[in-house]
Design a protein around this motif. Structure first.
Motif, PDB file in Angstrom:
ATOM      1  N   SER A 149      35.001  37.871  32.403  1.00  0.00           N
ATOM      2  CA  SER A 149      35.441  36.524  32.008  1.00  0.00           C
ATOM      3  C   SER A 149      36.244  36.540  30.709  1.00  0.00           C
ATOM      4  CB  SER A 149      34.232  35.586  31.863  1.00  0.00           C
ATOM      5  OG  SER A 149      33.311  36.101  30.921  1.00  0.00           O
ATOM      6  N   ASN A 150      36.178  37.631  29.979  1.00  0.00           N
ATOM      7  CA  ASN A 150      36.951  37.765  28.736  1.00  0.00           C
ATOM      8  C   ASN A 150      38.290  38.416  29.073  1.00  0.00           C
ATOM      9  OD1 ASN A 150      38.063  38.706  26.253  1.00  0.00           O
ATOM     10  ND2 ASN A 150      36.032  38.591  25.308  1.00  0.00           N
ATOM     11  N   TYR A 151      39.391  37.750  28.776  1.00  0.00           N
ATOM     12  CA  TYR A 151      40.718  38.234  29.184  1.00  0.00           C
ATOM     13  C   TYR A 151      41.092  39.569  28.538  1.00  0.00           C
ATOM     14  CZ  TYR A 151      40.993  33.382  30.710  1.00  0.00           C
ATOM     15  OH  TYR A 151      40.735  32.181  31.306  1.00  0.00           O
ATOM     16  N   ARG A 152      40.468  39.913  27.432  1.00  0.00           N
ATOM     17  CA  ARG A 152      40.722  41.213  26.818  1.00  0.00           C
ATOM     18  C   ARG A 152      40.284  42.353  27.737  1.00  0.00           C
ATOM     19  NH1 ARG A 152      37.802  41.751  21.422  1.00  0.00           N
ATOM     20  NH2 ARG A 152      36.172  40.705  22.613  1.00  0.00           N
ATOM     21  N   LYS A 153      39.428  42.034  28.714  1.00  0.00           N
ATOM     22  CA  LYS A 153      38.902  43.041  29.629  1.00  0.00           C
ATOM     23  C   LYS A 153      39.820  43.288  30.831  1.00  0.00           C
ATOM     24  CE  LYS A 153      34.805  44.156  27.863  1.00  0.00           C
ATOM     25  NZ  LYS A 153      34.396  45.545  27.614  1.00  0.00           N
ATOM     26  N   ILE A 154      40.970  42.631  30.868  1.00  0.00           N
ATOM     27  CA  ILE A 154      41.895  42.869  31.976  1.00  0.00           C
ATOM     28  C   ILE A 154      42.298  44.338  32.014  1.00  0.00           C
ATOM     29  CG2 ILE A 154      44.229  42.384  32.862  1.00  0.00           C
ATOM     30  CD1 ILE A 154      43.849  39.483  31.962  1.00  0.00           C
ATOM     31  N   GLN A 155      42.603  44.916  30.861  1.00  0.00           N
ATOM     32  CA  GLN A 155      42.969  46.329  30.805  1.00  0.00           C
ATOM     33  C   GLN A 155      41.807  47.206  31.265  1.00  0.00           C
ATOM     34  OE1 GLN A 155      43.368  48.111  26.946  1.00  0.00           O
ATOM     35  NE2 GLN A 155      44.759  49.704  27.659  1.00  0.00           N
ATOM     36  N   THR A 156      40.585  46.856  30.884  1.00  0.00           N
ATOM     37  CA  THR A 156      39.405  47.621  31.305  1.00  0.00           C
ATOM     38  C   THR A 156      39.248  47.596  32.815  1.00  0.00           C
ATOM     39  OG1 THR A 156      38.272  47.099  29.226  1.00  0.00           O
ATOM     40  CG2 THR A 156      36.899  47.826  31.065  1.00  0.00           C
ATOM     41  N   SER A 157      39.369  46.409  33.404  1.00  0.00           N
ATOM     42  CA  SER A 157      39.239  46.274  34.858  1.00  0.00           C
ATOM     43  C   SER A 157      40.317  47.072  35.580  1.00  0.00           C
ATOM     44  CB  SER A 157      39.321  44.791  35.261  1.00  0.00           C
ATOM     45  OG  SER A 157      38.993  44.607  36.616  1.00  0.00           O
ATOM     46  N   TYR A 158      41.517  47.083  35.008  1.00  0.00           N
ATOM     47  CA  TYR A 158      42.620  47.852  35.587  1.00  0.00           C
ATOM     48  C   TYR A 158      42.310  49.352  35.573  1.00  0.00           C
ATOM     49  CZ  TYR A 158      47.347  49.897  35.844  1.00  0.00           C
ATOM     50  OH  TYR A 158      48.449  50.646  36.180  1.00  0.00           O
ATOM     51  N   GLN A 159      41.834  49.867  34.457  1.00  0.00           N
ATOM     52  CA  GLN A 159      41.505  51.286  34.356  1.00  0.00           C
ATOM     53  C   GLN A 159      40.361  51.652  35.309  1.00  0.00           C
ATOM     54  OE1 GLN A 159      43.227  53.617  32.791  1.00  0.00           O
ATOM     55  NE2 GLN A 159      44.676  52.053  32.094  1.00  0.00           N
ATOM     56  N   GLU A 160      39.417  50.743  35.478  1.00  0.00           N
ATOM     57  CA  GLU A 160      38.314  50.975  36.418  1.00  0.00           C
ATOM     58  C   GLU A 160      38.845  51.065  37.850  1.00  0.00           C
ATOM     59  OE1 GLU A 160      34.800  48.706  33.846  1.00  0.00           O
ATOM     60  OE2 GLU A 160      35.835  47.653  35.470  1.00  0.00           O
ATOM     61  N   ALA A 161      39.790  50.190  38.191  1.00  0.00           N
ATOM     62  CA  ALA A 161      40.382  50.228  39.538  1.00  0.00           C
ATOM     63  C   ALA A 161      41.108  51.553  39.765  1.00  0.00           C
ATOM     64  CB  ALA A 161      41.337  49.051  39.723  1.00  0.00           C
ATOM     65  N   LEU A 162      41.808  52.038  38.749  1.00  0.00           N
ATOM     66  CA  LEU A 162      42.500  53.329  38.866  1.00  0.00           C
ATOM     67  C   LEU A 162      41.499  54.473  39.032  1.00  0.00           C
ATOM     68  CD1 LEU A 162      45.339  53.040  36.175  1.00  0.00           C
ATOM     69  CD2 LEU A 162      45.508  52.699  38.644  1.00  0.00           C
ATOM     70  N   THR A 163      40.352  54.373  38.369  1.00  0.00           N
ATOM     71  CA  THR A 163      39.314  55.396  38.520  1.00  0.00           C
ATOM     72  C   THR A 163      38.807  55.435  39.955  1.00  0.00           C
ATOM     73  OG1 THR A 163      38.604  55.180  36.212  1.00  0.00           O
ATOM     74  CG2 THR A 163      37.016  56.132  37.748  1.00  0.00           C
ATOM     75  N   VAL A 164      38.579  54.254  40.541  1.00  0.00           N
ATOM     76  CA  VAL A 164      38.135  54.184  41.939  1.00  0.00           C
ATOM     77  C   VAL A 164      39.137  54.897  42.846  1.00  0.00           C
ATOM     78  CG1 VAL A 164      37.624  52.670  43.887  1.00  0.00           C
ATOM     79  CG2 VAL A 164      36.846  52.041  41.600  1.00  0.00           C
ATOM     80  N   ILE A 165      40.416  54.587  42.660  1.00  0.00           N
ATOM     81  CA  ILE A 165      41.454  55.173  43.512  1.00  0.00           C
ATOM     82  C   ILE A 165      41.531  56.688  43.330  1.00  0.00           C
ATOM     83  CG2 ILE A 165      43.973  55.346  43.764  1.00  0.00           C
ATOM     84  CD1 ILE A 165      44.045  52.305  43.491  1.00  0.00           C
ATOM     85  N   GLY A 166      41.450  57.140  42.092  1.00  0.00           N
ATOM     86  CA  GLY A 166      41.510  58.577  41.830  1.00  0.00           C
ATOM     87  C   GLY A 166      40.366  59.327  42.491  1.00  0.00           C
ATOM     88  N   ILE A 167      39.175  58.764  42.449  1.00  0.00           N
ATOM     89  CA  ILE A 167      38.014  59.414  43.057  1.00  0.00           C
ATOM     90  C   ILE A 167      38.074  59.322  44.578  1.00  0.00           C
ATOM     91  CG2 ILE A 167      35.496  59.277  43.289  1.00  0.00           C
ATOM     92  CD1 ILE A 167      35.431  58.572  40.292  1.00  0.00           C
ATOM     93  N   LYS A 168      38.534  58.187  45.104  1.00  0.00           N
ATOM     94  CA  LYS A 168      38.654  58.043  46.562  1.00  0.00           C
ATOM     95  C   LYS A 168      39.682  59.029  47.124  1.00  0.00           C
ATOM     96  CE  LYS A 168      38.678  53.985  48.584  1.00  0.00           C
ATOM     97  NZ  LYS A 168      37.471  54.023  49.433  1.00  0.00           N
ATOM     98  N   ARG A 169      40.727  59.303  46.343  1.00  0.00           N
ATOM     99  CA  ARG A 169      41.755  60.233  46.809  1.00  0.00           C
ATOM    100  C   ARG A 169      41.175  61.647  46.943  1.00  0.00           C
ATOM    101  NH1 ARG A 169      44.760  60.560  42.624  1.00  0.00           N
ATOM    102  NH2 ARG A 169      45.717  58.516  42.848  1.00  0.00           N
ATOM    103  N   LYS A 170      40.311  62.024  46.011  1.00  0.00           N
ATOM    104  CA  LYS A 170      39.743  63.374  46.020  1.00  0.00           C
ATOM    105  C   LYS A 170      38.514  63.495  46.927  1.00  0.00           C
ATOM    106  CE  LYS A 170      42.323  65.747  43.104  1.00  0.00           C
ATOM    107  NZ  LYS A 170      42.964  67.032  43.478  1.00  0.00           N
ATOM    108  N   LEU A 171      37.760  62.401  47.052  1.00  0.00           N
ATOM    109  CA  LEU A 171      36.526  62.433  47.845  1.00  0.00           C
ATOM    110  C   LEU A 171      36.570  61.335  48.916  1.00  0.00           C
ATOM    111  CD1 LEU A 171      33.954  62.793  44.901  1.00  0.00           C
ATOM    112  CD2 LEU A 171      34.902  64.628  46.318  1.00  0.00           C
ATOM    113  N   PRO A 172      37.485  61.431  49.867  1.00  0.00           N
ATOM    114  CA  PRO A 172      37.651  60.354  50.852  1.00  0.00           C
ATOM    115  C   PRO A 172      36.423  60.117  51.725  1.00  0.00           C
ATOM    116  CG  PRO A 172      38.931  62.303  51.462  1.00  0.00           C
ATOM    117  CD  PRO A 172      38.433  62.528  50.082  1.00  0.00           C
TER     118      PRO A 172
END
Length: 409
Positions: A275-298
């Protein structure tokens, strides 16, 4: 051609142009952009249907109609033809027969003109009128696109600034959102889709349309970054839990990209809901982490889209970095791997499957071997690796290190 369509050139507004086309054809006319958002409609109301009324009320063609147009091949025809085409009714959507023509700028599809009623599309004068109308509407849509481009550049710059953390205070983010006319939601998450190849602007617009018509989340902002599509969404809790809404949106969007657009290979992931807009960057980095791990461990992450679902897997990038600093290697796995190479065996794979199932019967079934054969292999694994597979801590370390090593291949 028997009708004065030269007046199209002198018409200033898109609304007046649509009324003129409607008067000449004697039928109601609507103009929509390439994403089926309503841009203008005629005031001619002699003939109408429920589909047109719903489009006008919502300023968007209903999803049930678009699905029917895809199913009947109408959208595909519009993409590939410069001539008017006849469109059959979609009874379940209250959508009557129409004549439609694509609006283009060269090969770039800008939108569509829709005329209600069967009309006389085979008459030469009407075909010519619709072609000239499409050309005139194209000029208007290019002008509209130019205005929107200027607005979009400010919007896109703002999105990049909050994703990168360049703007990182709550008040500053609110202030810039007002300037670029973005209404920020009380709660948000960042969702990222990654493609194996660069995403064209045309493909982006089509995917953005699918996202904007989603019932799971509300798209607030979006961006096309080469091989990535980034969405800031409001995972409306009134329709279910935010986490489930985001996961449902990703799963549905990937299915539709494949089925409707022929775009395969997409991976999707989303960050936590904040709910804190400063966390938009955090949420974005978390989404990239999900994608990076899914790519390696499908296989291990097949049903995972949301960052918290990763569990201990989310620590893998940090552990890889620490392992590199310390030149760490799991000696047990190293010994078993060397044995495999020397004896042309497959004990590491056996160990991995066993650790995944943690059950003798299920592991033997997965490997298509007899239980006695599996027990022999596990005994050899313990001897070679000098490990105890009855020790839960050792099994956890082995499993984690096996998954971590996959990131190095």
């Amino acid at each position: 051609m028997g009708k004065d369509s030269n007046s199209f050139v002198h018409i200033d507004s898109l609304e007046e142009l649509v009324d003129t086309i409607s008067d000449l054809l004697g039928c109601p006319v609507t103009v929509e952009d390439v994403n089926f958002r309503l841009l203008a409609y005629s005031s001619h109301e002699k003939v109408t249907d429920a589909g047109r009324i719903a489009t006008i009320i919502n300023r968007q063609v209903p999803e049930i109609i678009i699905n029917g147009l895809w199913r009947d091949g109408v959208i595909q025809q519009l993409k590939n033809s410069d001539n008017p085409i006849r469109v059959s009714p979609i009874d379940e959507a209250g959508f009557g027969s129409r004549i439609a023509i694509a609006v283009r700028n060269g090969n770039d599809l800008l939108g569509h003109i829709w005329v209600i009623g069967s009309g006389h599309a085979d008459e030469e004068w009407q075909t010519q009128l619709l072609k000239e109308a499409a050309e005139a509407v194209g000029i208007k849509l290019l002008q509209l696109r130019s205005r929107r481009k200027n607005e979009h550049e400010g919007y896109h710059r703002f999105f990049q600034q909050i994703l990168s953390g360049e703007i990182n205070t709550q008040e500053r983010i609110k202030e810039r959102a007002l300037q670029v006319k973005v209404s920020l939601p009380p709660e948000f998450s960042v969702i990222v889709f990654e493609s194996p190849e660069e995403i064209s602007e045309s493909m982006y617009r089509q995917i953005a349309y699918l996202a904007n018509t989603s019932k799971s989340v509300q798209v607030i902002m979006s961006s096309n970054e080469g091989q990535r599509l980034i969405f800031l969404v409001n995972p409306d809790a009134r329709k279910g839990t935010p986490n489930k809404n985001c996961s449902s949106f990703i799963s549905s969007a990937i299915s539709q990209m494949t089925e409707k657009l022929g775009a395969s290979g997409f991976i999707g992931g989303c960050g936590c809901v904040y709910s804190n807009y400063r966390k938009i960057q955090t949420s974005y980095q978390e989404a990239l982490t999900v994608i990076g791990i899914k790519r390696k461990l499908p296989e291990e992450t097949k049903g995972i889209f949301h960052y918290p679902q990763l569990g201990f897997l989310r620590f893998i990038p940090a552990i890889l970095e620490k392992n590199a600093d310390e030149a760490y290697q799991n000696q047990a796995l190293q010994k078993i791997g060397e044995y495999d190479q020397q004896g042309n065996s497959n004990l590491l794979k056996t160990l991995e499957i066993y650790l995944k199932h943690d059950n003798i019967k299920e592991t033997a079934s997965a490997l298509h071997i007899h239980i006695n054969t599996l027990n022999y292999r596990l005994k050899r694994i313990e001897e070679i690796g000098e490990i105890d597979l009855m020790d839960p801590m050792q099994k956890l370390i082995l499993y984690f290190d096996l998954k971590t090593e996959k990131f190095l291949t």
